[in-house]
Scaffold this motif. Structure first.
Motif, short mmCIF file in Angstrom:
data_model
loop_
_atom_site.label_atom_id
_atom_site.label_comp_id
_atom_site.label_asym_id
_atom_site.label_seq_id
_atom_site.Cartn_x
_atom_site.Cartn_y
_atom_site.Cartn_z
N GLN A 167 0.82 -1.20 0.00
CA GLN A 167 0.00 0.00 0.00
C GLN A 167 0.86 1.27 0.00
O GLN A 167 0.40 2.34 -0.36
N LYS A 168 2.11 1.16 0.41
CA LYS A 168 2.95 2.34 0.53
C LYS A 168 3.45 2.82 -0.83
O LYS A 168 3.66 2.03 -1.74
N LEU A 169 3.64 4.13 -0.92
CA LEU A 169 4.32 4.72 -2.06
C LEU A 169 5.62 5.33 -1.58
O LEU A 169 5.70 5.86 -0.48
N VAL A 170 6.64 5.28 -2.44
CA VAL A 170 7.90 5.96 -2.18
C VAL A 170 8.00 7.10 -3.17
O VAL A 170 7.90 6.88 -4.38
N PHE A 171 8.18 8.30 -2.66
CA PHE A 171 8.15 9.50 -3.49
C PHE A 171 9.57 10.02 -3.76
O PHE A 171 10.47 9.89 -2.93
N GLY A 172 9.72 10.65 -4.92
CA GLY A 172 10.93 11.40 -5.20
C GLY A 172 10.85 12.79 -4.57
O GLY A 172 9.87 13.15 -3.93
N GLN A 173 11.92 13.57 -4.78
CA GLN A 173 12.02 14.88 -4.13
C GLN A 173 11.18 15.94 -4.80
O GLN A 173 10.94 17.01 -4.23
N GLY A 174 10.75 15.68 -6.02
CA GLY A 174 9.94 16.66 -6.73
C GLY A 174 10.76 17.52 -7.68
O GLY A 174 11.95 17.77 -7.46
N MET B 50 4.90 21.11 6.09
CA MET B 50 3.59 20.87 5.50
C MET B 50 3.24 19.41 5.75
O MET B 50 4.01 18.51 5.37
N TYR B 51 2.08 19.17 6.36
CA TYR B 51 1.64 17.80 6.65
C TYR B 51 0.49 17.44 5.73
O TYR B 51 -0.50 18.16 5.62
N LEU B 52 0.64 16.31 5.07
CA LEU B 52 -0.33 15.85 4.09
C LEU B 52 -0.89 14.50 4.49
O LEU B 52 -0.15 13.58 4.83
N CYS B 53 -2.20 14.41 4.44
CA CYS B 53 -2.89 13.15 4.70
C CYS B 53 -3.35 12.57 3.37
O CYS B 53 -3.68 13.32 2.43
N ALA B 54 -3.36 11.25 3.25
CA ALA B 54 -3.82 10.60 2.03
C ALA B 54 -4.58 9.33 2.38
O ALA B 54 -4.44 8.79 3.49
N SER B 55 -5.38 8.86 1.43
CA SER B 55 -6.07 7.59 1.61
C SER B 55 -6.05 6.81 0.31
O SER B 55 -5.88 7.38 -0.77
N SER B 56 -6.22 5.50 0.43
CA SER B 56 -6.29 4.65 -0.77
C SER B 56 -7.16 3.44 -0.47
O SER B 56 -7.40 3.09 0.69
N LEU B 57 -7.60 2.81 -1.56
CA LEU B 57 -8.53 1.69 -1.46
C LEU B 57 -7.81 0.37 -1.60
O LEU B 57 -7.16 0.14 -2.62
N GLY B 58 -7.88 -0.48 -0.62
CA GLY B 58 -7.36 -1.83 -0.71
C GLY B 58 -5.94 -1.89 -1.23
O GLY B 58 -5.03 -1.27 -0.70
N TRP B 59 -5.75 -2.63 -2.34
CA TRP B 59 -4.43 -2.81 -2.93
C TRP B 59 -4.14 -1.83 -4.05
O TRP B 59 -3.11 -1.91 -4.71
N ASP B 60 -5.06 -0.90 -4.30
CA ASP B 60 -4.85 0.12 -5.32
C ASP B 60 -3.76 1.08 -4.88
O ASP B 60 -3.88 1.70 -3.82
N PRO B 61 -2.70 1.24 -5.66
CA PRO B 61 -1.60 2.11 -5.20
C PRO B 61 -1.92 3.60 -5.26
O PRO B 61 -1.24 4.40 -4.63
#
Lengths: 112, 112
Positions: free
Chosen positions: A98-105, B88-99
């Protein structure tokens, strides 16, 4: 250790020309890649993605290319428009995680 | 459309204060994430949760804790805020196994 790298912090392109944003990764287990676009004071929004079983995915003005042997992906925007000025992040996920690894932008500026 | 909302857009706190950042999503997503975004460092994962009352440490969990008592709500807690948590704090959500993750608008936290 930075597993996803965007080595260009900024890019400036003339309106109407092609913008090419690059991203490199080190983890060969990554199998899904995404590009996000972020305007100031807003959250990132999904732009386009590509699975490792493909080498190209196109959506309107946006095309993502994946070179697995080089562990490199790129985002092409053509033609570039002023509204494309934003920070672009590439991200990668590994095998259904479920995790994503992000680049620096990369901050893209489109000049009129 | 998925909507992810964050309780505050801007927050100013003093060193040593306990800080709560709230995130709510309205699409019944199983997974929720907290990131911080700093210039040149991209988005770094603090904590994530794949189910109610479940939590996993991300890449930079030190100085933070989280709470997920309900599926739609994920809270980030700074037990004793420090100036190096200005971000800057960012929240995110995702569904099941969808990346693909959906982001909230972010909270700009300043710790004085």
């Amino acid at each position: 250790d930075q597993q996803v790298k965007q080595n260009s912090p900024s890019l400036s392109v003339q309106e109407g020309r092609i913008s090419i944003l690059n991203c490199d990764y080190t983890n060969s287990m990554f199998d899904y890649f995404l590009w996000y676009k972020k305007y100031p004071a807003e959250g990132p929004t999904f732009l386009i993605s590509i699975s490792s079983i493909k080498d190209k995915n196109e959506d309107g003005r946006f095309t993502v290319f994946l070179n697995k042997s080089a562990k490199h992906l790129s985002l092409h925007i053509v033609p570039s428009q002023p509204g494309d000025s934003a920070v672009y992040f590439c991200a990668a996920s590994e095998g259904g995680a479920q995790k994503l690894v992000f680049g620096q932008g990369t901050r893209l500026t489109i000049n009129p | 459309d998925v909507k992810v909302t964050q309780s505050s857009r801007y927050l100013v706190k003093r060193t040593g204060e306990k800080v709560f950042l709230e995130c709510v999503q309205d699409m019944d997503h199983e997974n929720m994430f907290w990131y911080r975004q700093d210039p040149g460092l991209g988005l770094r994962l603090i904590y994530f949760s794949y189910d109610v009352k479940m939590k996993e440490k991300g890449d930079i969990p030190e100085g933070y804790s989280v709470s997920r008592e309900k599926k739609e709500r994920f809270s980030l807690i700074l037990e004793s805020a420090s100036t190096n948590q200005t971000s800057m704090y960012l929240c995110a959500s995702s569904l099941g196994w969808d990346p693909e993750q959906f982001f909230g608008p972010g909270t700009r936290l300043t710790v004085l």
